[in-house]
Design an enzyme around this catalytic site. Structure first.
Site, short mmCIF file in Angstrom:
data_model
loop_
_atom_site.label_atom_id
_atom_site.label_comp_id
_atom_site.label_asym_id
_atom_site.label_seq_id
_atom_site.Cartn_x
_atom_site.Cartn_y
_atom_site.Cartn_z
N TRP B 321 0.81 -1.53 0.41
CA TRP B 321 0.08 0.31 -0.03
C TRP B 321 1.22 1.21 0.19
O TRP B 321 0.22 2.62 -0.86
CB TRP B 321 -1.03 -0.01 1.64
CG TRP B 321 -1.84 1.31 1.17
CD1 TRP B 321 -2.77 1.80 0.87
CD2 TRP B 321 -1.78 2.48 2.23
NE1 TRP B 321 -3.75 2.12 0.96
CE2 TRP B 321 -2.29 3.97 1.74
CE3 TRP B 321 -0.59 3.37 2.47
CZ2 TRP B 321 -2.73 4.48 2.29
CZ3 TRP B 321 -0.13 4.14 3.52
CH2 TRP B 321 -1.79 4.97 2.87
N HIS B 322 2.09 1.18 0.75
CA HIS B 322 3.07 2.51 1.30
C HIS B 322 3.58 2.81 -0.29
O HIS B 322 4.18 3.74 -0.42
CB HIS B 322 4.00 2.39 2.35
CG HIS B 322 3.44 2.20 3.31
ND1 HIS B 322 2.78 1.63 4.16
CD2 HIS B 322 2.74 3.05 4.66
CE1 HIS B 322 2.22 1.38 5.11
NE2 HIS B 322 2.44 2.97 4.81
N GLY B 323 3.49 2.02 -1.28
CA GLY B 323 4.41 1.75 -2.45
C GLY B 323 4.83 1.06 -3.68
O GLY B 323 4.88 -0.26 -3.18
#
Lengths: 304, 468
Positions: B321-323
């Site tokens: 989700w973060h990257g």
């Protein structure tokens, strides 16, 4: 009632902070006045521009103009030309058209005068905002209302203006002392085409754009008008370098030709006049010997 | 628009004053317009993506509510596919494609498509997750579908938390847009104080630490030993101050107007275990994954191996989700692994004497180690950082301090913040201030403002989480 209370308290809070800003600026002045600076002892123009003083010659432009002050060169220039000179050219990448215009305005606003102005002209400031409105040229300038006002007028970037104030609250600014930068003994060892290309790449950071060029051409015209309105004779000189730099120069020469026709100002192209590397400390800055040589051979005939 | 920009310093008071001047019936219009302006300060036409998400979820919400039971799941699935589809296209397409191309090279087969030159819409992961929580909650029967299109749009777009959270739930936020908020002196000033604290964390601590961290992590092969250790510790505080600073400004700005947003951080570096850390760090995202992903997988009400797997995979997905980068996946996996190991060894650790300071230190070291993967630009760089970290030299300290002045400000400001956190262990700082004499309070406010002015690093550096 609550809104009223908030407005009153918020106003008092703002007033306290304004008072503190005023107080801090006064304290900053104490630090600024601890030393008196000679033109060659600082890169700051605000610290050396006096009030109500007449000069025979004013030098402006980029570091190519500033080298005529550094390392006590200004004393040599004065001695060769028998003139009283001030050098407000901005080194360290701060010599864009806008910074020169702002600083010249400040010079005149202090009641000073200059019989003649020599503007060391480069083509690269016409290529990018990064040499002009986006340039942090105010970092080493003291807080002056006139400079700030003109920066607002010429749409200097907000971050640059913010930094102008913030940079005064740093140890670098508060602890500064008069220092004469030595360039006497430095001599360029060999001409390196690779280093030249690297240097040109660092100067021409953006490609040529008509719109950008015309914007700075108009500002340079303001410089000419400003000088003439204060009875200064202005001349433009392409400084001697080893860069063999022709990018954009034709356009600038065309612009200066137009100025010559319109305002009667002279320009001189000495960019390839000194090919001897011994007279430079890098590929585009004359060392002290070079400054003396240039002053004797090229500047003296221009400055009467 | 960045919170730490001059535009926001004008935008916020103008919007707030207009908000209180307008009659209640028109306030949602103002907030919606303000949110559009705020979002469009980046790439204006990307608002169309947001509009698409809003339309889909608005229709999906009503459809889920009105549809017969056997159709509800279909509408929910359509909504989730649409939301995740947008996220996948903008955020993960190139990542997936590049990996396929790499695989193709290995297999000597042409696989993959052309790399797309697209910019990630700002805060996409945040507002997508917020929109998804709306349809999921309606499906679960915890929330009624919003009929007012403007109010629903505002739920997805509310500018203080639009681009970096907190990721709100409809039960907490939607009804607040219908409530009339009058000017309350205590609430407004508390909100402003929180914003001031957020600005301090962002521009004084995070952005100053960023200069050091960027220098080391930008060229990890040039540094060994202490500089890397310091940069890694600094990054732990940089990311905390950057993100929690943003959150404080967001919560404070909303509070000034009368909105209550959920807390996102609770002094995470005082955690004495990894599980405690994840209850205190990015709370709105952790609870989102817990409620909608981990529990959907069965949570801990499954056989133990499956429970561990659920936990681990939740963290891996949270990393993704973060990257769209393997570094984030490894970061998530590492934290998942920590969690599983913590559970595995808990029968032993629970019998050991509890030394809180030691537990806090161990937790910090483990979390900070995982941050290496979060910060490094590639796995190779992360490995290089870890290798070089243990190569100490005699004059390490001299090399480690690039700028004494900057270094001192970094250390003092971190200590100051942690001292405030320590004081906050029983009560919120703003409440602590409210109990102090007037002169003391005002000295603190003025002092904080001047610390921001004098020691703040300006230049409108983006918030790290904007790109997620």
């Amino acid at each position: 009632m609550q809104v009223q209370k908030f407005i009153i308290k918020a106003s008092v809070f703002v007033l306290i902070n304004i008072a503190l800003i005023w107080l801090s600026l006064e304290i900053l002045k104490v630090f600024e006045n601890r030393h008196s600076y000679q033109n060659w002892e600082t890169e700051s123009d605000g610290l050396i521009i006096p009030q109500n003083k007449p000069y025979d010659l004013l030098i402006m432009g980029s570091s190519h103009g500033r080298i005529f002050a550094r390392d006590k060169n200004l004393l040599r220039v004065d001695s060769i030309l028998h003139k009283n000179t001030i050098d407000i050219a901005k080194g360290g990448g701060g010599g864009g058209i806008v910074s020169n215009l702002v600083l010249l305005k400040y010079f005149y606003s202090q009641g000073n005068s200059a019989g003649q102005i020599v503007y060391f002209m480069d083509a690269w400031p016409f290529f990018s905002r990064k040499w002009n409105e986006d340039n942090y040229f105010l970092t080493n300038e003291p807080i002056r209302y006139q400079i700030f006002k003109d920066c607002l007028h010429y749409h200097i970037d907000r971050d640059v203006l913010l930094n102008y104030f913030k940079s005064k609250y740093t140890a670098d600014w508060l602890e500064q002392e008069p220092v004469s930068r030595e360039i006497n003994s430095e001599v360029l060892k060999d001409v390196s085409p690779e280093a030249i290309q690297k240097r040109l790449a660092s100067l021409y950071i953006e490609p040529y754009d008509d719109h950008v060029f015309n914007h700075y051409a108009a500002l340079l015209e303001e410089v000419v008008k400003l000088a003439q309105s204060h009875h200064s004779i202005i001349a433009f000189i392409f400084p001697a370098t080893l860069l063999d730099d022709n990018r954009g120069k034709e356009k600038v020469i065309k612009l200066l030709s137009d100025f010559k026709a319109k305002y009667g100002v002279e320009y001189y192209d000495y960019s390839n006049a000194i090919p001897d590397p011994k007279l430079y400390y890098d590929h585009d800055h004359l060392n002290t010997k070079g400054v003396v040589y240039f002053t004797e051979k090229y500047l003296r005939p221009i400055v009467q | 628009m960045l919170f730490n920009s001059i535009q926001f310093l004008i935008f916020f008071p103008v919007v707030t004053i207009l908000y209180f001047l307008l009659p209640h019936a028109l306030r949602w219009v103002l907030l919606l317009i303000a949110s559009c302006v705020f979002y469009m300060a980046y790439i204006p036409y990307y608002i169309l993506i947001l509009a698409f998400t809003i339309c889909v979820d608005y229709v999906a919400g009503i459809s889920i509510e009105m549809a017969p039971a056997h159709w509800k799941k279909t509408f929910l699935a359509l909504s989730l596919i649409s939301n995740i589809g947008i996220l996948a296209f903008f955020k993960y397409f190139n990542f997936l494609n590049d990996n396929l191309v790499e695989l193709g090279h290995l297999l000597e087969q042409p696989i993959g498509l052309k790399h797309l030159s697209i910019l990630l819409p700002i805060g996409l992961s945040f507002h997508t997750f917020q929109a998804m929580s709306y349809t999921i909650e309606i499906y679960r029967g915890n929330q009624k579908a919003e009929r007012h299109f403007g109010i629903f749009s505002l739920y997805v777009m509310f500018y203080p938390q639009l681009v970096a959270g907190p990721i709100e739930r409809p039960q907490n936020l939607l009804h607040q847009f219908r409530e009339k908020h009058s000017f309350d002196y205590g609430r407004v000033t508390d909100g402003l104080k929180l914003m001031l604290w957020g600005f301090f964390k962002k521009v004084v601590i995070a952005d100053r630490l960023a200069n050091y961290v960027d220098q080391v992590y930008g060229n990890p092969s040039a540094y060994h030993g202490l500089p890397i250790v310091i940069a890694t510790i600094f990054f732990a505080f940089q990311i905390y101050c950057d993100f929690s600073g943003y959150t404080d400004i967001a919560i404070g700005a909303a509070q000034v107007m009368g909105f209550h947003l959920m807390d996102n951080f609770n002094r995470p570096y005082f955690s004495a275990s990894i599980s405690e850390f994840w209850r205190r760090w990015h709370i709105s995202l952790s609870s989102w994954f817990r409620d909608y992903f981990y529990i959907s997988l069965g949570g801990n009400r499954v056989p133990v191996p499956r429970w561990y797997f659920n936990l681990f995979i939740t963290f891996v997905v949270s990393g993704l989700w973060h990257g769209a980068n393997w570094t984030f996946i490894i970061w998530g996996a590492l934290n998942g692994l920590y969690m599983v190991i913590e559970l595995l060894i808990s029968p032993v650790t629970s019998k050991l004497p509890k030394i809180k300071v030691l537990n806090i230190l161990i937790t910090f070291i483990l979390i900070d180690f995982s941050w290496i993967f979060f910060r490094a630009s590639s796995i190779q760089n992360a490995v290089l950082v870890i290798q070089n970290m243990f190569q100490f030299s005699g004059d390490g300290l001299r090399w480690a301090i690039f700028d004494k002045y900057d270094f001192c400000i970094c250390i003092v400001s971190i200590l100051f913040m942690e001292w405030v956190h320590y004081l906050e262990r029983h009560n919120k700082m703003r409440h602590f201030f409210n109990d102090r004499p007037f002169v003391f309070r005002w000295m603190m406010y003025v002092g904080l403002l001047w610390l921001i002015w004098v020691y703040g690093v300006f230049g409108a550096r983006e918030f790290i989480y904007f790109t997620f």
